[in-house]
Design an enzyme around this catalytic site. Sequence first.
Site, short mmCIF file in Angstrom:
data_model
loop_
_atom_site.label_atom_id
_atom_site.label_comp_id
_atom_site.label_asym_id
_atom_site.label_seq_id
_atom_site.Cartn_x
_atom_site.Cartn_y
_atom_site.Cartn_z
N THR A 88 0.82 -1.16 -0.01
CA THR A 88 0.06 -0.03 0.05
C THR A 88 0.73 1.25 -0.06
O THR A 88 2.13 1.20 0.34
CB THR A 88 -1.02 0.10 1.14
N ASP A 89 0.17 2.37 -0.36
CA ASP A 89 0.74 3.64 -0.40
C ASP A 89 0.49 3.99 1.10
O ASP A 89 -0.18 3.62 2.19
CB ASP A 89 0.30 4.50 -1.35
N PHE A 90 0.70 5.40 1.49
CA PHE A 90 0.73 6.05 2.86
C PHE A 90 -0.75 6.11 3.24
O PHE A 90 -1.08 6.12 4.59
CB PHE A 90 1.32 7.63 2.80
N SER A 91 -1.62 5.92 2.20
CA SER A 91 -3.13 6.20 2.62
C SER A 91 -3.90 4.58 2.94
O SER A 91 -5.04 4.64 3.09
CB SER A 91 -4.03 6.89 1.54
#
Length: 149
Positions: A26-29
């Site tokens: 995943t990314d930061f979100s």
Amino acid sequence: MTAPHLDGEIRDGRHHMRVRVYYEDTDFSGIVYHANYLRFMERGRTNHLRLMGAEQQALFEETPQETGGFAFVVRSMTLDFLKPARMDDILDVVTWPIAVKGASIMLAQEVRRGHDVLVKAQVRVAFISGGRAQPIPKGIRALMKADID
């Protein structure tokens, strides 16, 4: 060597492989980073071949006799990102051949969460030997065509 719990299964002419989304995907979100879908789909294509009876290691050992060494390469890919996947989702990567031509195979792939299609792709994979596109060996062609209909 196949491992059904890892490699997925073929149902109704389509390969299904489950993938859990981890933090690293995943990314930061907490949403799956777009490039990671490519990794999921690559695993799906590899396991599809494996379950069709064409394990890549065996192909590397057998095919040089017929063609003098080879590689499958992605020639083109079209992707539609429809909905996001999130951390801890269980995804189903579905792969099936659409067409087998002289030196290439066209595959359709979907990444699903339950009944929701999150990503759709069409992938053209070329058979390369000696640095050039070559006809796909009969054994591989027969395996893939067995899945079309």
